[in-house]
Structure formats: C-alpha cells, structure tokens
Design an enzyme around this catalytic site. Sequence first.
Site: not given
Lengths: 368, 368
Positions: A104, A174, A198
């Site tokens: 990511w 992030d 999440k």
Amino acid sequence: MTQRVYNFAPGPAVLPEPALEEAQRNLMALPGVGMSVLEISHRSAAFSEIIQGAERNLRTLLQIPEDYAVLFLQGGAKLQFGMVPMNFLRNTGARASYIVSGTWSKQAAAEAAGQGQVHVAWDGKATNYDRVPADDQLNIAPDSIYVYLCSNETIAGVQFPREPETNGIPLVCDASSELLSRPVDIRRYGILFACAQKNLGPAGVTVVIIRKDFLDRCPNDLPMMLNYRQLAEHNSLLNTPPVFAVYMVKLVTDWVLREFGDLQKLKEFNEKKAALLYDAIASCGGFYTVHAAPGSRSAMNIAFRLPNAETEKKFLAESRKVGLYNLEGHRSVGGCRASIYNAMPWEGVVALRDFMLQFYQANRDQVG
Amino acid sequence: MTQRVYNFAPGPAVLPEPALEEAQRNLMALPGVGMSVLEISHRSAAFSEIIQGAERNLRTLLQIPEDYAVLFLQGGAKLQFGMVPMNFLRNTGARASYIVSGTWSKQAAAEAAGQGQVHVAWDGKATNYDRVPADDQLNIAPDSIYVYLCSNETIAGVQFPREPETNGIPLVCDASSELLSRPVDIRRYGILFACAQKNLGPAGVTVVIIRKDFLDRCPNDLPMMLNYRQLAEHNSLLNTPPVFAVYMVKLVTDWVLREFGDLQKLKEFNEKKAALLYDAIASCGGFYTVHAAPGSRSAMNIAFRLPNAETEKKFLAESRKVGLYNLEGHRSVGGCRASIYNAMPWEGVVALRDFMLQFYQANRDQVG
C-alpha cells in the site's frame, strides 16, 4: 437468528455485534424520527447528532487536538493516495519522502510520483517487505514537506511499533488497518487517514484527520470534492456524505467507548489476542511461518504460511468447516492470514488458535 | 414497529419499504453467508452476486447497451462535476458546451471551467431558472466534445421533458434526481451519472453509465481513483466499493422490477402522482404558485410558494403535525418543495394533496 461465523477477513471485516444489532433494530425508523437512517437528510438534526457524535467519539478516543480537523470522506484510502499529493505536491516544487514498507505504501508512492516530487526514504524490497525500517536506515530528504508511511501493511502483516523519527517533519499516514486499535500521538502527524472497513465501520467512508495549517496550503484549481480546505470548511457536508456509513462509525465508536473506555485498554486486548496466535505458531516447530520479522509483526493482521500449498489448501478448507472464515492470504501473495481487528472477539481468536494447534498435530507428519 | 412518516425530502429520500425490510431482516447475517452484508469481502462470491445483480437490474430497466460500462463510484454527483472535465477537457484543447438550467448545472459548469474550456450554450438566469431551453434557444459550440445538462434540477423542480437536440454531439448528464424514474434513450449519452439517494438507494454510491469509447480518452496522469478507464477496467473494484450502498441499489432495483416491471409503467405512475399535486395547486386560485414554468415542470420535485413567508411557515409546521415531513424548499431559495420519487407511495401524495386543499380552505381568507 441466522448463525454467525468467525470472520477473519482483512476488510471489510467483522463489526461489533452490539453495533449491528442497534443498526438492525432501527433500520426501518430511527426512534423519534419516523424514517430510516438511510432516508434522513444529511442536514437534519438527527444526522447532525450522528456525525457530531462520531467526530466527538473519535476525538475522545484518539485525543485529537483542536487544531486538527476530522473529515468523513468517500473514495477509500486509495483516493487519499491521490488527494494528498494533488493538494500538497502538485505544481509546488516541494517534495515528500515516502517509506515503502509494503504494497500500500508502494502504491501511494507511485500515485504521488504522478503528481509531484517523491523521494523514497526506504524500500523494504530487499527482504520482501517483511519489516519496517529502523530509524537509522531512513534516508529522509531534509526539505520534505511530509514523510509518508503506511503504519500497518495489511497484506504482509507488517506494523510500525512506533512512529519513525523524522526530525520534526510531519508524518502523513495511511492507518487504514490499525486506526483506533491503539493510542497514537496525533501531534506527530500532518494527516492521518483510514478507510473505515477495518476498525471503524463498514466500507464507504474514510476518516481523515488533518492539521489545520495544512488546509491553508490547498490549491484553488482542484475540483472542490478533492480540496481538503473546502471539505473542512463545510464540515464534510460539501455534498451529501455517506450517511449510513457515518452512522455505523458512530455506533462502532460508541461500542469502543462503552466496552474499553480508552485505546490503551483496547491496545492491551489486541496485543493479547495477537500473542495468542504468534505464541501458538512459535510452539509448532516451524510448521507455520510468519511472514513478518520480529519487531515488525502486526497485532491486526497475521500473515503466515504452511509447509506447502497443498497443506495450506487443506488448512483453509478445514478451518471453514469449523466456522473460521476468510483465512486466505491476499491474492497477490497467497498463503494464509488472520485479521483480528478490534471487533474480533477473544473467543474467535481462541477458536482459531485451538484449530491451528489441532491442525498441526494432525498434519505435522504428513509434510516433509 | 416504529411509526413511519411520509418523507418528502429531496435526497436522501424515502426508500421502498420492502427493500428496507429485507435489509433489516438480513443485517446480522446474509442467509447462507453467516456475516452481515456490512462485513462481507468485496471480493466474495456473495458480493459479486450483489454488484452484478445491481448492474443487471440497471441494464434491464434502463436498456443500457453493451458498449456502455456501468460503474458504482463514491463521492456523489459533485465529484463527477470535477471528474468529467479532468478526464475529458483538461490539457486537451477541447471544449464542451454546458446548459445552465439551475443550481447544479451552474456548479458543474464552474467546476469544468476550472479544468478546461467551457462554452455556455444557454443560461436560464433571465427567468430565474424556471424553465429548460427550447432547442432553438441553444447555442451549442459545434466543436464541443460533449453537451452537458442536468436533466432534473432538484432545487427549482425544473426537468427536461426530453433530451435537447445536439446534432449528434453526445450528452453528459447529471440525472441524479430522475434516473430510473422514466425511460431514457441511453444512446444519446456519452456519460449519464446519478447519486443514489433519490431513486436508486441510500447516499454513498454514484452510478455512472459511460460509453466505452470515452474510456479510451482518459489521461494517464490522473490518480487512479479519478480515472474512469481504470475504474471500468476493474469493474468498480479498483478498491473496496461502498458495499452496503451497492447492496441497497440491488434491493431497490429488485423492487422496481417486481413492482413495475419496466420504466414506462413507473413513468406513468410518477406522472400520475405529480399531476395530483399540480392539479391541486391549479385548483387553489393562485394560493400556491409553482416555480417552474409549464412544459418544464418536474415529476420528481415540485417547488412551490405560498402567499407569504408567514403562511409558508404555518404550512410547514402544520404539515409536520399530520405526518408530512421535509416539505421545506432548499435553503438557498426557501419556499416549499415536495419530492415524490419512485418510492413515495400513492397514499403519501394523496395525503399531501388533501392537506394542501384543506390548508388552502382554512387560510385563503387570512392572506392578502
């Protein structure tokens, strides 16, 4: 009531049952409102209470200072990969340092490089992204306007145990798969963002925490929905926000406050859950191998392998039979992965641990 | 069960009760899946069925040809205001013609002008945006790569009775508050988009129907979440889509198919509902005045005034007392507005009509 399974998916992920139950109870009509939360105006008193409540809960739990704005946006973390450099790098001559510790952060760096100057401060490729860098391995460009990291790489299960040292340069982070799982020193950050699916709620809303002086730097030539300043000036109501997803963030953070009180307690709970699995793995004499190196192991996502692909397939098939779902690794790397976010109950982790030990006993001799 | 009111809000708006009931029934666990739709993976078989089902329903109802892609995006119609010119005008030298028939098309034109060359083909300002243009009033730049319109201006209640003539230039249309309320000739459009929270579902998802040859023109220097081609190549799964909102679009379009079969029937139903109100207004000797001119009146949003602000206030207060909610006009214009989308039942419109007639009888003499 339909039977529920233990869901170890990396996101969308398991949600707290009390939050789901409350949403279900009120789905035809919010008490005293006469309409479903799916039907209420985003400018109604009912929704103002919801979005302000969600923000208040996040501010309390994360101890967000007053000089930070909290935004509820759409588009997921991936839109943030683009919005951050569009707002702060594009046409500025400025550059940012990116720490590449997995899939990511690598994708975020590539998106940023399309908009402005990116300096890679570290790249974990040499050890197949199995760890985060030590501070003395970081090569941060001293003129960076921010240092970017992904605090928990969901795919490889690699998590920063603490913020990297940046000599006062603000972090942009992030934190999708770990925000709200442990305390965080917000003051270290210029921007901290996380998609909800999440630890925060369902897919469809992304929480962005941004230091207010960053807002002044947003350029005027961006479409308004991509301009943090305009989004903040309208308190995330520049247009209709994802009302239901924000409502769920409210219910989930209500649950965290009720159940744990603060993030230190939640952190201890999460570390205890993770230790249960890491210890079980360590006790199986190399039958299971964890991808992440010690010191970089995630408390949220435990990515592991079994001796061979055939045994992994068997593991996944048998775990499903006992109600343990979504233990597949990310399609880009294969193997297995257990995601054990805030809402994964202790009983679910115990059930997985027991299954892993038992599977090891039953299969240790069949494999080379 | 909590009492439900009649909700005349312009969006988020009333949803079909059977869709809400199904969502409520399955909110803890989808049958046979063991997880809430809020918890399932966007790559699961369960979600594939949902998103493909939603697309299939839309293709059936709107008769979308094969050479058009159907996307489920985030960010609302307002992000589309920016994405369209970012993809097709910016750095191209091309220009587009915009028809400005109200608040939303005006805002879209302003957003586009920030990215590229915009030619205003018509502006309804002279008559305070109370009508759409006749074809011979349009001054379309012949080299336009598209002609932009908002087919139904929600605030003023002004709707195009049919597509404007463009001499073969494809339309780009914000159909947010009317998509799925009547048949549409998709072939006339390059892009047709609509946020869901009017006729399609809850806030949090935007449906974009785009002719596939437009995708080839998307530039490579945009963040991927803003690039239609990349979004289409991944079937809206470039990252986690707003799973629950897509699920609701599936349930709502299931309901439309079940209840009406096709959009011609739904159009007749909607026109009948609208006529009930317009006729009642006409019968009250000027007590109520409709903002929109005849020929441009919306079947979705009926914006009207009463003789003075005081009477309007009384009208809004009393309507609420009899369970008729959200009849306020948009905060930018005031007055009253009844939004009667697909899911507003016949009984709701009759109740409003009856209230309006009765309020007229009771108050006709008190006002000058």
